[in-house]
Design a protein around this motif. Sequence first.
Motif, short mmCIF file in Angstrom:
data_model
loop_
_atom_site.label_atom_id
_atom_site.label_comp_id
_atom_site.label_asym_id
_atom_site.label_seq_id
_atom_site.Cartn_x
_atom_site.Cartn_y
_atom_site.Cartn_z
N GLY A 190 14.01 33.50 -7.18
CA GLY A 190 14.82 32.42 -6.58
C GLY A 190 14.63 32.59 -5.08
N LYS A 191 15.17 33.74 -4.58
CA LYS A 191 13.68 34.14 -2.61
C LYS A 191 12.88 33.60 -2.81
N ALA A 192 11.87 34.01 -3.52
CA ALA A 192 10.60 33.38 -3.61
C ALA A 192 10.41 31.69 -2.77
N MET A 193 11.43 30.96 -3.81
CA MET A 193 11.38 29.75 -4.31
C MET A 193 11.73 28.64 -2.70
N VAL A 208 -1.14 20.63 -4.79
CA VAL A 208 -1.73 19.74 -3.98
C VAL A 208 -1.09 20.04 -2.01
N ALA A 209 0.34 19.62 -2.39
CA ALA A 209 0.87 19.07 -0.97
C ALA A 209 1.04 20.58 -0.54
N GLY A 210 0.99 21.58 -0.51
CA GLY A 210 1.17 22.72 -0.12
C GLY A 210 3.17 23.86 -0.67
N ARG A 211 3.59 22.27 -0.77
CA ARG A 211 5.28 22.51 -1.61
C ARG A 211 4.73 23.50 -2.46
N TRP A 255 -4.06 22.63 -4.66
CA TRP A 255 -3.64 24.32 -3.35
C TRP A 255 -5.40 24.79 -3.30
N SER A 256 -5.04 24.66 -2.18
CA SER A 256 -6.17 25.26 -1.10
C SER A 256 -6.19 26.41 -0.65
N GLU A 257 -6.83 27.33 0.02
CA GLU A 257 -6.57 28.16 1.25
C GLU A 257 -7.17 27.46 2.64
#
Length: 281
Positions: free
Chosen positions: A156-159, A221-224, A263-265
């Motif tokens: 939960g906290k990580a999200m 992919v959007a970093g979300r 997602w990417s670096e």
Amino acid sequence: MRISASTRTAAPDGSEGGKSSSSQTLLRGLDVVEAVSGGTIGLADLATRLGLTRSTTHRLAAALVERQYLNFLPREGYVLGPKLLELGFKAQQQKDLPRVARPHLETLAADTEDTVHLGVLDKGRALYLDKIPGRRRIEISSRVGERQPIRSTGLGKAMILDETEAQWAEMFDQEEAISRSALDRETWLSRMREYARDGHAFDLEENEDRIRCVAAPIRDVAGRIVGAISLSSAAQYMDDHRMASLPQQVRATAEAISRELGWSEDAAAEFAARPRRSSRP
């Protein structure tokens, strides 16, 4: 587009034999969406395709436009609406995430001998989508399909690492109204600031007695943040030294899953460069 005769055949009075009014309306609404999925279509053509009167077709389509399942373009007709894009994206997440994550979860569980979880946020709770039990002789009570508090679980906290401090405080207070926390709000918020800075979260026996875990977010992919993984075991196997050594491995696994989601670096570097939204309560 072929519309099923079972859903579009109506009696002369407009009813369908053997079907309740509510189910008939639902099925007709789905027929409208399926017909529009073939491309822009006007009211007259839509009514003809469905075998319904123009007035009935207009009523169904107008309700779908109101709920954003359809859009109406003047002088052109009906097209699919943004709500379907939203639902399609959510369906893709729910379908793809466990499949993409599973091999990575299995590797992490094998390397550490600890229990690994995969979860997403759902209705303000941490929903467990997958669990791989560890090899140690301990039992962790979590179950796939159950929802656990955000405030006390590593998942939960990580999200919620990307949320503002005001939002963290609101979540804490909402859960505090249901059950008391072992931590006061300011201590919890202080820890959340550290977790957001470091990119991972801990559960220090907050959700289950003598169980500790390390968790990290999964991004699209959007970093979300679209989910999280956690590594859990009994406190005897998760002393402070080991807890300090595990985040890198857990984050690496979460990042590997994130990369498969697009997602990417570069996205990570861009995200890290963004100023944190500060709104302390």
